[in-house]
Enzyme design. Structure first.
Site, PDB file in Angstrom:
ATOM      1  N   LYS A  67      -1.633 -22.354  95.244  1.00 25.27           N
ATOM      2  CA  LYS A  67      -1.130 -23.572  95.875  1.00 25.27           C
ATOM      3  C   LYS A  67       0.306 -23.964  94.927  1.00 25.27           C
ATOM      4  O   LYS A  67       1.213 -24.505  95.847  1.00 25.27           O
ATOM      5  CB  LYS A  67      -1.910 -24.935  95.497  1.00 25.27           C
ATOM      6  CG  LYS A  67      -3.175 -25.148  96.251  1.00 25.27           C
ATOM      7  CD  LYS A  67      -3.738 -26.547  95.933  1.00 25.27           C
ATOM      8  CE  LYS A  67      -5.176 -26.682  96.679  1.00 25.27           C
ATOM      9  NZ  LYS A  67      -5.615 -28.148  96.679  1.00 25.27           N
ATOM     10  N   ASP A 103      -3.638 -33.032 100.713  1.00 23.16           N
ATOM     11  CA  ASP A 103      -4.973 -33.573  99.620  1.00 23.16           C
ATOM     12  C   ASP A 103      -4.750 -35.111  99.478  1.00 23.16           C
ATOM     13  O   ASP A 103      -5.457 -35.712  99.535  1.00 23.16           O
ATOM     14  CB  ASP A 103      -4.851 -32.790  98.375  1.00 23.16           C
ATOM     15  CG  ASP A 103      -5.235 -31.399  98.515  1.00 23.16           C
ATOM     16  OD1 ASP A 103      -6.076 -31.044  99.354  1.00 23.16           O
ATOM     17  OD2 ASP A 103      -4.788 -30.398  97.761  1.00 23.16           O
TER      18      ASP A 103
HETATM   19  P1  ATR Z   1      -7.253 -28.985  90.816  1.00 23.09           P
HETATM   20  O1  ATR Z   1      -6.134 -28.409  91.660  1.00 23.09           O
HETATM   21  O2  ATR Z   1      -8.585 -29.227  91.367  1.00 23.09           O
HETATM   22  O3  ATR Z   1      -6.888 -30.485  90.296  1.00 23.09           O
HETATM   23  P2  ATR Z   1      -6.411 -28.057  88.276  1.00 23.09           P
HETATM   24  O4  ATR Z   1      -5.051 -27.993  88.633  1.00 23.09           O
HETATM   25  O5  ATR Z   1      -7.075 -26.807  87.748  1.00 23.09           O
HETATM   26  O6  ATR Z   1      -7.457 -28.109  89.450  1.00 23.09           O
HETATM   27  O7  ATR Z   1      -6.783 -29.142  87.120  1.00 23.09           O
HETATM   28  C1  ATR Z   1      -8.026 -29.568  86.836  1.00 23.09           C
HETATM   29  C2  ATR Z   1      -7.964 -30.809  85.798  1.00 23.09           C
HETATM   30  O8  ATR Z   1      -9.253 -31.161  85.276  1.00 23.09           O
HETATM   31  C3  ATR Z   1      -7.116 -30.776  84.786  1.00 23.09           C
HETATM   32  O9  ATR Z   1      -6.713 -31.996  84.664  1.00 23.09           O
HETATM   33  C4  ATR Z   1      -8.137 -30.453  83.631  1.00 23.09           C
HETATM   34  O10 ATR Z   1      -7.758 -30.967  82.303  1.00 23.09           O
HETATM   35  P3  ATR Z   1      -6.487 -30.108  81.178  1.00 23.09           P
HETATM   36  O11 ATR Z   1      -5.131 -30.295  82.009  1.00 23.09           O
HETATM   37  O12 ATR Z   1      -6.730 -30.354  80.017  1.00 23.09           O
HETATM   38  O13 ATR Z   1      -6.992 -28.537  81.754  1.00 23.09           O
HETATM   39  C5  ATR Z   1      -9.262 -31.137  83.834  1.00 23.09           C
HETATM   40  N1  ATR Z   1     -10.378 -30.664  83.597  1.00 23.09           N
HETATM   41  C6  ATR Z   1     -10.981 -29.541  83.728  1.00 23.09           C
HETATM   42  N2  ATR Z   1     -12.245 -29.244  82.954  1.00 23.09           N
HETATM   43  C7  ATR Z   1     -12.325 -30.260  82.028  1.00 23.09           C
HETATM   44  C8  ATR Z   1     -13.233 -30.820  81.289  1.00 23.09           C
HETATM   45  N3  ATR Z   1     -14.284 -29.902  80.908  1.00 23.09           N
HETATM   46  N4  ATR Z   1     -13.106 -31.874  80.796  1.00 23.09           N
HETATM   47  C9  ATR Z   1     -12.104 -32.782  81.167  1.00 23.09           C
HETATM   48  N5  ATR Z   1     -11.073 -32.328  81.939  1.00 23.09           N
HETATM   49  C10 ATR Z   1     -11.285 -31.316  82.388  1.00 23.09           C
END
Ligand code: ATR
Length: 285
Positions: A67, A103
């Site tokens: 993306k 989105d």
């Molecule tokens: P998307 O496009 O679906 O938003 P992404 O850009 O990978 O996917 O973002 C995932 C989000 O979920 C991020 O904010 C991530 O936090 P980090 O910035 O700390 O990586 C958050 N996230 C993913 N796994 C998590 C977890 N186990 N607990 C809390 N936050 C999580």
């Protein structure tokens, strides 16, 4: 000549977009077809240049992990998609590739449909990734306050700053902070809506929730953008305390409906799309 729309991502095997869009094209009698193609990151540029620009291709949806990367291969990008920093829909207009992000508008439409107007409301947004950025940019124009909480605090602060810059004309309180237990308790006490954009609770980690149930209350609305499963642990526990809830199904369908309109100039058959996606999700059980 049949027009083709692709979904490009890696992986894409489990996506529900093909069944949703192909049913919609068929229902409206449009000579279009939708196909998911796994594109490895190192092949993205070649796919955009060699396949997306072909006359038979009308456009594409773009998903993880492309993306952000795909933006540099496009000819034009919608100004809000530039600010969000991510494109999930491409239109091929006679060889000119234009990028959009549907989105955020999908999430806003889904939320307002069940919640009503957001004026004067406080929102807590969990996460600061691509989905949170898209949702943040649309919601921030309508609400009184937005608190962004993220595991990695620096990303929450960066998103809060970007949003502040984008709406400098409006009196909206915007705060970014780390996703700590103490902060959750403080911010959830008086929030009107909490939105989970993290994958916590998503299949296969269905036993997890991003919020302990003791922090939920019956005055809040809980919107979990996860749709697999439809009833996440967060949604189940929110329902149990009497909170209003919304799962990720309608956001998914509405972001698809916006893309459908960009490709075909026709309103998407929403009811049919909700039905086929629900059936596909139930079939997965
Ligand atoms: P998307 O496009 O679906 O938003 P992404 O850009 O990978 O996917 O973002 C995932 C989000 O979920 C991020 O904010 C991530 O936090 P980090 O910035 O700390 O990586 C958050 N996230 C993913 N796994 C998590 C977890 N186990 N607990 C809390 N936050 C999580």
């Amino acid at each position: 000549m049949t027009k083709i729309c692709y979904l490009i991502g890696y992986p894409v095997e489990h996506s529900l977009s093909p069944v949703m869009h192909n049913s919609a094209f068929q229902k409206l009698g449009l000579d279009y077809s939708y196909e998911a193609i796994p594109v490895e990151p190192q092949c993205l540029r070649a796919f955009v240049e060699e396949t997306l620009r072909k006359p038979k291709v009308r456009g594409a949806n773009v998903t993880i992990p492309h993306k952000v990367e795909v933006i540099k291969f496009l000819d034009e990008v919608d100004s809000l998609a530039v600010e969000i920093g991510a494109v999930n829909t491409i239109v091929n207009d006679k060889g000119v590739l234009k990028g959009f992000n549907t989105d955020g508008i999908g999430a806003l439409r889904a939320l307002k449909e069940v919640y009503g107007p957001l004026e004067g409301k406080k929102i807590v947004l969990l996460g600061s990734g691509g989905a949170a950025r898209a949702i943040g940019y649309y919601l921030v124009r309508e609400v009184k306050a937005m608190v962004i909480l993220n595991r990695t605090e620096s990303k929450a602060l960066a998103l809060a700053n970007d949003l502040k810059r984008s709406i400098f004309r409006f009196p909206v309180e915007i705060l970014g902070a780390g996703l700590s237990e103490a902060r959750l308790i403080k911010e959830l006490r008086d929030t009107d809506v909490v939105i989970n954009t993290t994958p916590v609770g998503m299949y296969p980690n269905v036993k997890n929730s991003p919020i302990h149930k003791s922090h939920l209350n019956n005055k809040m609305m809980v919107f979990d953008i996860v749709y697999n499963p439809l009833r996440t642990k967060l949604i189940i526990e929110a329902t149990n305390v009497g909170a209003k809830t919304l799962n990720g199904l309608s956001m998914f369908v509405y972001q698809g409906a916006e893309a459908f309109k960009l490709w075909t100039s026709r309103d998407a058959p929403i009811d049919l799309m909700i039905q086929v996606v629900s059936e596909a999700l139930e079939g997965d059980r």
